[in-house]
Design an enzyme around this catalytic site. Structure first.
Site, PDB file in Angstrom:
ATOM      1  N   LYS A 106       0.825  -1.221   0.000  1.00 54.60           N
ATOM      2  CA  LYS A 106       0.000   0.000   0.000  1.00 54.60           C
ATOM      3  C   LYS A 106       0.852   1.261   0.000  1.00 54.60           C
ATOM      4  O   LYS A 106       0.656   2.161  -0.807  1.00 54.60           O
ATOM      5  CB  LYS A 106      -0.863   0.063   1.274  1.00 54.60           C
ATOM      6  CG  LYS A 106      -2.189  -0.604   1.170  1.00 54.60           C
ATOM      7  CD  LYS A 106      -3.056  -0.245   2.390  1.00 54.60           C
ATOM      8  CE  LYS A 106      -3.925  -1.417   2.744  1.00 54.60           C
ATOM      9  NZ  LYS A 106      -4.830  -1.196   3.855  1.00 54.60           N
ATOM     10  N   LYS A 153       2.138  -3.621  10.972  1.00 50.16           N
ATOM     11  CA  LYS A 153       0.789  -3.935  11.487  1.00 50.16           C
ATOM     12  C   LYS A 153       0.942  -4.533  12.867  1.00 50.16           C
ATOM     13  O   LYS A 153       1.929  -5.196  13.165  1.00 50.16           O
ATOM     14  CB  LYS A 153       0.099  -4.934  10.559  1.00 50.16           C
ATOM     15  CG  LYS A 153      -1.388  -5.131  10.818  1.00 50.16           C
ATOM     16  CD  LYS A 153      -2.228  -3.931  10.399  1.00 50.16           C
ATOM     17  CE  LYS A 153      -3.081  -4.172   9.236  1.00 50.16           C
ATOM     18  NZ  LYS A 153      -3.754  -3.096   8.595  1.00 50.16           N
ATOM     19  N   SER A 202      -3.040   9.395   6.724  1.00 48.75           N
ATOM     20  CA  SER A 202      -2.182   9.214   7.903  1.00 48.75           C
ATOM     21  C   SER A 202      -0.806   9.820   7.644  1.00 48.75           C
ATOM     22  O   SER A 202      -0.187  10.416   8.524  1.00 48.75           O
ATOM     23  CB  SER A 202      -1.994   7.722   8.206  1.00 48.75           C
ATOM     24  OG  SER A 202      -2.969   7.249   9.085  1.00 48.75           O
TER      25      SER A 202
HETATM   26  N1  GLU Z   1      -5.391   0.429   9.254  1.00 44.22           N
HETATM   27  C1  GLU Z   1      -5.395   1.148   8.004  1.00 44.22           C
HETATM   28  C2  GLU Z   1      -4.934   0.253   6.889  1.00 44.22           C
HETATM   29  O1  GLU Z   1      -5.051  -0.941   6.961  1.00 44.22           O
HETATM   30  C3  GLU Z   1      -4.644   2.464   8.115  1.00 44.22           C
HETATM   31  C4  GLU Z   1      -3.201   2.365   8.480  1.00 44.22           C
HETATM   32  C5  GLU Z   1      -2.525   3.697   8.756  1.00 44.22           C
HETATM   33  O2  GLU Z   1      -3.188   4.723   8.662  1.00 44.22           O
HETATM   34  O3  GLU Z   1      -1.332   3.671   9.081  1.00 44.22           O
HETATM   35  O4  GLU Z   1      -4.522   0.697   5.848  1.00 44.22           O
END
Ligand code: GLU
Length: 425
Positions: free
Chosen positions: A94, A106, A359
């Site tokens: 991502k 994560k 973010s």
């Molecule tokens: N938990 C979200 C995701 O899976 C956002 C992660 C973030 O903002 O660092 O992309």
């Protein structure tokens, strides 16, 4: 029938296939097939009844080639070391797709948060930060909300972090914070807005727009609501909503309205009555999960559960486009079946990347101490997402692969360049 998935094996396989298709030095897959760091901790919490319970917490940092690790922390019964590893590997994709100077992270705690009182939840959140403190930091690892965590919990996290680290007011150590604590405007709506932008882009590629296209959405939480809101703003019509319902024997059920729901009305019903299923309006039909997935719609947005679309469900789907709002809502077998049938799937790693994108803006704002306007953020999110979408769609067209594989290829191309310049192979 549920399909048992080894999520870590599945994502490793995706890395392998992408590395092979890109003809990369085998060292790249050797480096990326496992995470750089995984931390497992035990978090004791004094419960309200006087007993002490110990919860398992994890944090994984996959690839740090592009920068510090970034990704959410979930509180969920199914959290395991393998799950957070796999999800951090997806985060690397991502963030690289979006050209962010970050790596994939994560974390999670194995807990059913519904069983905790507010005080116990706060204590668990603070305990997580105490246990992980050494490995957190603006330039080390930057968590955010994920399944069952939110801005309030980010507030406990940052407070505990600052308490532990003397005078270091490094607000950018966590993102998805409340606005009053250095959060960013438009962060709460970023994932849903991004899902809507991805769908709009997919139609634009075919010189089509969203006017009068119909869609159905699974989940009407933060992601589902904002995706529905923006899709409606772009002209599409919401005709089905599927949400969890503890009274239903399958745990969820849905509503259908041929002429289309008013998204704001649904939001108000959820606020006042607790669930959109409480809607009382002429023409609204209550339908089952099965009927929901089989609806005659153009677009389906699974924005709630992992593995919601199994192969059995896939066989009933009529939508021509699926945009994955949740992480991992379509099982690999289901995705294979659907794509064979010509359904376009915009994968989670691309469709729901708006959250981590904003973010990143929050992290920047915290570090420079200057806060962008709502309009600046919306515009930048759209520009950055369209750039990433274009790169992935172009790659898919050029190499004749699906969007999921093209996303892996595009992201791994960028990570492997950083690895090479770091002299890792
Ligand atoms: N938990 C979200 C995701 O899976 C956002 C992660 C973030 O903002 O660092 O992309």
């Amino acid at each position: 029938m549920s399909e048992k998935l080894d999520i870590l094996e599945a994502v490793r396989n995706e890395y392998k296939q992408a590395c092979e298709s890109l003809n990369l030095d085998p060292a790249v897959y050797e480096i990326l097939k496992d995470v750089e760091r995984i931390i497992e901790v035990s978090i004791p919490v004094k419960m309200d009844d006087g007993s002490t319970k110990v919860f398992k917490g994890y944090r994984s940092a996959h690839s740090l080639a592009l920068g510090p690790s970034k990704g959410g922390i979930r509180f969920d019964r199914n959290v395991s070391a393998d799950e957070v590893k796999a999800l951090s590997m997806m985060m690397s994709i991502k963030v690289a797709l979006l050209n962010l100077p970050l790596g994939g992270g994560k974390g999670g705690v194995r807990v059913d948060p519904k069983k905790l009182s507010p005080r116990e939840l706060e204590s668990l959140s603070r305990g997580y930060v105490r246990a992980m403190n050494e490995y957190l930091g603006e330039k080390i690892d930057i968590p955010a909300p994920d399944v069952n965590t939110n801005a309030k919990i980010m507030g406990y996290f940052i407070d505990e972090y600052i308490n532990l680290n003397g005078s270091r007011q490094e607000l950018g150590t966590f993102t998805g914070k409340p606005l009053a604590l250095g959060g960013s405007l438009a962060r709460d709506q970023a994932t849903g807005f991004g899902v809507a932008l991805a769908i709009k882009y997919a139609y634009q590629r075919k010189d089509l727009d969203l006017k009068d296209k119909t869609f159905a959405i699974q989940g009407f939480g933060n992601v589902g609501y904002f995706a529905a809101k923006y899709l409606s703003d772009f002209g599409a019509k919401l005709i089905g909503v599927n949400v969890s319902d503890p009274r239903d024997k399958n745990g969820s059920s849905a509503i259908f309205l041929d002429q289309g729901f008013d998204v704001e009305e649904l939001k108000n019903i959820r606020k006042e009555k607790g669930s959109v299923l409480s809607i009382e309006k002429e023409g609204v039909k209550r339908i089952s999960n099965e009927e929901f997935f089989a609806l005659n719609v153009d677009i389906l947005v699974p924005a709630a559960l992992e593995n919601a679309i199994t192969e059995d469900i896939a066989r009933t789907i009529k939508a021509k486009l699926i945009a994955e709002g949740a992480n991992g809502p379509t099982s690999p077998k289901a995705a294979f079946y659907l794509e064979e049938k010509g359904v376009l799937i915009i994968p989670d790693i691309l469709a729901n990347s708006g959250g981590v994108l904003v973010s990143h803006y929050e992290w920047i704002q915290n570090q420079i101490g200057y806060y962008f306007s709502y309009e600046q953020i919306k515009k930048k999110q759209e520009d950055d997402m369209v750039k990433a979408l274009k790169e992935v769609f172009d790659m898919a067209e050029k190499t004749k692969v699906n969007l999921r594989k093209a996303s892996f290829m595009k992201a791994i191309e960028k990570i492997s360049q950083a690895l090479e310049y770091r002299g890792r192979f």
